[in-house]
Design an enzyme around this catalytic site. Sequence first.
Site, PDB file in Angstrom:
ATOM      1  N   LYS A   1       0.855  -1.200   0.000  1.00  0.00           N
ATOM      2  CA  LYS A   1       0.000   0.000   0.000  1.00  0.00           C
ATOM      3  C   LYS A   1       0.880   1.236   0.000  1.00  0.00           C
ATOM      4  O   LYS A   1       2.068   1.222   0.363  1.00  0.00           O
ATOM      5  CB  LYS A   1      -0.936   0.017   1.211  1.00  0.00           C
ATOM      6  CG  LYS A   1      -0.246  -0.027   2.585  1.00  0.00           C
ATOM      7  CD  LYS A   1       0.310   1.279   3.115  1.00  0.00           C
ATOM      8  CE  LYS A   1       0.897   1.152   4.518  1.00  0.00           C
ATOM      9  NZ  LYS A   1       1.683   2.335   4.950  1.00  0.00           N
TER      10      LYS A   1
ATOM     11  N   ASP B   1      -2.645  -1.365  10.841  1.00  0.00           N
ATOM     12  CA  ASP B   1      -2.784  -1.343   9.382  1.00  0.00           C
ATOM     13  C   ASP B   1      -3.409  -2.611   8.823  1.00  0.00           C
ATOM     14  O   ASP B   1      -3.751  -2.656   7.638  1.00  0.00           O
ATOM     15  CB  ASP B   1      -1.415  -1.152   8.716  1.00  0.00           C
ATOM     16  CG  ASP B   1      -0.934   0.285   8.766  1.00  0.00           C
ATOM     17  OD1 ASP B   1      -1.683   1.148   9.269  1.00  0.00           O
ATOM     18  OD2 ASP B   1       0.191   0.548   8.301  1.00  0.00           O
TER      19      ASP B   1
ATOM     20  N   GLY C   1       4.373  -6.313   6.269  1.00  0.00           N
ATOM     21  CA  GLY C   1       4.063  -7.207   7.382  1.00  0.00           C
ATOM     22  C   GLY C   1       2.582  -7.257   7.680  1.00  0.00           C
ATOM     23  O   GLY C   1       2.010  -8.337   7.914  1.00  0.00           O
ATOM     24  N   SER C   2       1.930  -6.102   7.660  1.00  0.00           N
ATOM     25  CA  SER C   2       0.483  -6.051   7.914  1.00  0.00           C
ATOM     26  C   SER C   2      -0.289  -6.748   6.808  1.00  0.00           C
ATOM     27  O   SER C   2      -1.273  -7.460   7.058  1.00  0.00           O
ATOM     28  CB  SER C   2       0.021  -4.598   8.032  1.00  0.00           C
ATOM     29  OG  SER C   2       0.592  -3.970   9.154  1.00  0.00           O
TER      30      SER C   2
END
Length: 292
Positions: free
Chosen positions: A14, A139, A105-106
């Site tokens: 993102k 997130d 990671g999110s």
Amino acid sequence: MKHQDFDWWPAPAKLNLMLKIVGRRQDGYHLLQTVFRFIDFSDQLGFKLRHDGIIRRLSGNESIVESDDLIIRAAQLLQRAAGCAKGVDIALVKNIPMGGGLGGGSSDAATVLVALNHLWGADYPIDKLVSLGLELGADVPVFIQGKAAWAEGVGEELTPIQLPDAWYVVLVPDCHVSTAEVFRDPQLTRNAPRTTIRDFLAGRQGNDCLPVVLKHYRQVKEAFDWLALFASAQLTGTGGCVFAAFESEIAARHVFMQVPEQFQAFVAQGLDYSPLMQLLSSKQNIGASPSG
């Protein structure tokens, strides 16, 4: 190298197209206003179901202790919540740089929750997955909901937003920016005036973390200053990746071809709907199709 007998799911990156810090909660978490947009640049996660309840990471994230890895924690969290007796082997092909503000990671954690919810047959609604995801990080919910969003709170209060078509040049400086250090910096703006979606769409954007990151990370400043020669450069999240938007792929690639060798870089298209949710929808439709 991908494990051929695994079921592969994307974990898209993102960009934060804007980030304002408008206050702070009693527990120390910062209150934000931001805009999340997906791009067609992803990690890939492969899943192979087990019937002994064991959850294993076969590859990827080798620098992270397995018990601390968000992909393992996400799988364990869903397994406990659903009372699932099944397990899984997980393989990760890591493309999104760590510490770059691209949400890798999110996004990985969200993909684990979404994929295993389907593969294990837990069939939790999205709202339930979002509440589980929030336990893993602020997130994670936007990646589970899968739509470009205006976000408030600590990033979990999401309003879908439709954004203009855009292609992005993303520069990846050779450094890992610590989100915790950025938020601890005494010079960080913590009381910015609130803005609106209308103001954002009219061009009032920017990132309150930018001055702090540029002060502490020389490589990010060099990337930012170079990209700013061609377009309006921006920082995503707390950094360290910087990006600029272009109206066409041709325009983006023209700049990309000039990126100095000292920077990694890539071109990506902006997406308002996550490829993760597109894949889930296609799998659900196949599962619902009459046989024969």
